[in-house]
Write a protein that holds these residues in place. Structure first.
Motif, short mmCIF file in Angstrom:
data_model
loop_
_atom_site.label_atom_id
_atom_site.label_comp_id
_atom_site.label_asym_id
_atom_site.label_seq_id
_atom_site.Cartn_x
_atom_site.Cartn_y
_atom_site.Cartn_z
N ALA A 1 5.01 4.06 6.47
CA ALA A 1 3.67 4.71 5.98
C ALA A 1 3.19 5.80 6.86
CB ALA A 1 2.65 3.45 6.31
N CYS A 2 3.60 5.89 8.10
CA CYS A 2 3.36 7.36 8.96
C CYS A 2 4.07 8.21 8.05
CB CYS A 2 3.91 6.86 10.26
SG CYS A 2 2.91 5.87 11.29
N TYR B 1 0.97 -1.35 -0.19
CA TYR B 1 -0.07 0.04 0.05
C TYR B 1 0.68 1.37 0.22
CZ TYR B 1 -4.69 -2.22 1.10
OH TYR B 1 -5.70 -2.91 0.80
N THR B 2 1.91 1.11 0.78
CA THR B 2 2.56 2.39 0.89
C THR B 2 3.48 2.68 -0.44
OG1 THR B 2 2.84 1.98 3.31
CG2 THR B 2 4.36 3.46 2.45
N ILE B 3 3.93 1.44 -0.78
CA ILE B 3 4.68 1.73 -2.01
C ILE B 3 3.94 2.43 -3.24
CG2 ILE B 3 5.73 0.39 -4.07
CD1 ILE B 3 7.03 -1.61 -2.02
N ASN B 4 2.46 2.08 -3.18
CA ASN B 4 1.71 2.34 -4.36
C ASN B 4 1.08 3.68 -4.04
OD1 ASN B 4 1.36 0.66 -6.85
ND2 ASN B 4 1.67 -0.86 -4.83
N GLY B 5 1.54 4.47 -2.95
CA GLY B 5 0.95 5.77 -2.55
C GLY B 5 -0.31 5.77 -1.75
N CYS B 6 -0.40 4.53 -1.38
CA CYS B 6 -1.86 4.47 -0.40
C CYS B 6 -1.56 4.22 1.05
CB CYS B 6 -2.78 3.22 -0.85
SG CYS B 6 -3.02 3.14 -2.59
N SER B 7 -0.44 5.27 1.60
CA SER B 7 -0.10 5.39 3.06
C SER B 7 -1.55 5.11 4.17
CB SER B 7 0.99 6.15 3.36
OG SER B 7 0.19 7.50 2.95
N GLN B 8 -2.62 5.60 3.86
CA GLN B 8 -3.83 5.61 4.85
C GLN B 8 -4.15 4.22 4.80
OE1 GLN B 8 -4.51 7.99 6.58
NE2 GLN B 8 -3.53 9.95 5.61
N GLN B 9 -4.44 3.61 3.54
CA GLN B 9 -5.13 2.19 3.76
C GLN B 9 -3.77 1.36 4.34
OE1 GLN B 9 -5.10 4.14 1.08
NE2 GLN B 9 -6.42 3.66 -0.62
#
Length: 459
Positions: A134-135, A100-108
């Motif tokens: 992610a934070c 998720y973080t790699i793909n720009g979805c840090s909130q997810q």
DNA sequence: TGCAGGGTCT
């Protein structure tokens, strides 16, 4: 943000819907098929086959599938696959958080971590670096502090990867004291710990302190050298080269990252000769013309005045990223080649490269350079209608400039609807120019409505 | 499954 997690997929069968199938398709065959995948459609077909053959319990297989989904940027499908797993292992949770973080979805990623904890799955030493990253990506230092506390509580704070990532988070959130405190408390430090501190201080603007830390480092590698070189690029580009010579004397071989930093230094110095030297160095030392090096070369040549060299590099590049196309389009635009910029944009669309807001900044600038209002209007409309791109201040500045030059100040006022609540200095300058030239009372009112910064005497 | 450095923007 909640899009991925709230995504409600069609229910997939949890058991083999074709129990009598005679086809021989086991985990090995599925893995082999996944290894040969060349497109996302193929991945979906293999997943369907995995379900049909009752292999969905095989988490090794599913992890491979999730990795492929992530590499194709298909996190909605990865979410669907993940939520079909019965009792995912911590390993699998970790990967999803990371993807998720790699793909720009840090909130997810953070929501998934929360779900993991609430469902009683225990985090491990791998979980924390992913969650802390992610934070950082979500710029949530408060949550980062909570995760820091949790790492202490669960006993994973002693792990060097966890500490390095925490330090990086604090520096990225400009909490220099907290970052330094983490570094001081580390019992063992790796070259990554030292480099994290150096690059952290360099972004926080503490270049001299970073230099001091660098000189104290017991072992330096190409990453630490490049981190420091990068710190000098903007304000002391000559010093960036001095460090590069020293690095060579120390027998540390530069890599593509180093050369990109040096090219930026050349751009700052507007030194075409030095830029050519870096290009030649790259060629003689066997560096491939990758997307980062190639794009940096295009930018350097263009900004140092040689559009021809920029175009030569662009044409030579086998692999081009969106930034590569954007850089070449912008270069053509600022050099007054508006028609060529638009032709290249058409070529980009034919190559199925999806433009972004920056592409249209380049195109609209090209229209400003060539005073082409009609084309600017067409592109501005096309950007929203065809690609759904919301105007950013850069687009508005170009449009204001175009309308201003054409004396169409009513059109400038129409742009008010698209104006951000606090227009930036570029927009205000463009509006002021318009107001100054035509002395419109309405424009003054408009300016006051949008900013308290503007002095009426300046209008 | 992990941590550090890079390209396009008025």
């Amino acid at each position: 943000m909640v899009a991925c997690l709230s995504y409600t997929p069609d229910p997939l069968p949890r058991t083999n819907p074709f129990p009598c199938s005679r086809l021989q398709f086991g985990s090995q065959e599925a893995l082999l098929s996944l290894n040969k995948c060349t497109n996302f459609k193929h991945i979906k077909q293999i997943y369907a086959k995995i379900i049909r053959h009752g292999l969905s319990h095989d988490q090794l297989l599913i992890r491979k599938l999730l990795r492929l989904c992530s590499s194709y940027g298909k996190m909605d499908f990865a979410t669907l696959v993940f939520h079909q797993i019965q009792g995912p292992l911590t390993f699998t949770w970790n990967l999803m958080i990371r993807y998720y973080t790699i793909n720009g979805c840090s909130q997810q990623a953070l929501l998934l971590f929360n779900l993991m904890l609430s469902q009683g799955f225990p985090p491990d030493k791998f979980t924390f670096p992913f969650v802390i990253k992610a934070c950082g990506a979500a710029s949530t230092i408060d949550l980062g502090k909570v995760v820091h506390g949790l790492a202490i509580k669960t006993g994973f704070i002693g792990d060097m990867f966890v500490l390095n990532t925490l330090m990086d988070l604090y520096f990225k959130c400009r909490k220099v004291d907290c970052g330094c405190k983490v570094f001081e408390k580390m019992r063992v430090r790796s070259v990554v710990s030292w480099t994290t501190k150096i690059s952290g201080l360099v972004s926080c603007g503490e270049l001299d302190v970073a230099r001091g830390v660098f000189e104290q480092m017991p072992t330096k590698n190409v990453v630490s050298w490049t981190a420091l070189i990068n710190g000098y690029v903007r304000n002391q580009p000559e010093e960036a080269f001095e460090l590069f010579w020293r690095m060579n004397i120390d027998n540390v071989r530069p890599n593509e990252f180093t050369l990109v930093s040096l090219l930026k230094a050349c751009t700052e110095m507007e030194s075409l000769n030095l830029g050519r030297w870096v290009h030649d160095f790259a060629h003689k030392n066997g560096f491939k013309l990758g997307v980062f090096l190639g794009t940096a070369l295009i930018d350097m040549y263009s900004k140092c005045g040689s559009l021809e060299d920029a175009r030569r590099v662009f044409d030579k590049m086998q692999l081009k990223s969106l930034a590569t196309w954007n850089s070449m389009i912008t270069s053509l635009g600022v050099h007054g080649c508006g028609e060529e910029a638009i032709s290249l944009f058409v070529e980009m669309e034919r190559a199925n490269v999806q433009p972004d807001a920056i592409t249209f900044v380049g195109l609209l600038c090209a229209c400003v350079q060539t005073n082409n209002l009609e084309e600017g209007q067409r592109l501005f409309k096309y950007m929203g209608e065809h690609y759904g791109i919301t105007p950013i201040p850069e687009h508005l500045t170009c449009m204001i400039e175009l309308y201003n030059r054409a004396g169409m100040l009513d059109e400038v006022c129409i742009l008010e609807n698209a104006m951000p609540s606090e227009p930036n200095d570029y927009i205000l300058s463009a509006l002021l120019r318009a107001s100054k030239v035509y002395g419109l009372v309405n424009m003054e009112k408009f300016l006051y409505r949008h900013s308290g910064k503007v002095d009426s005497s300046a209008v």
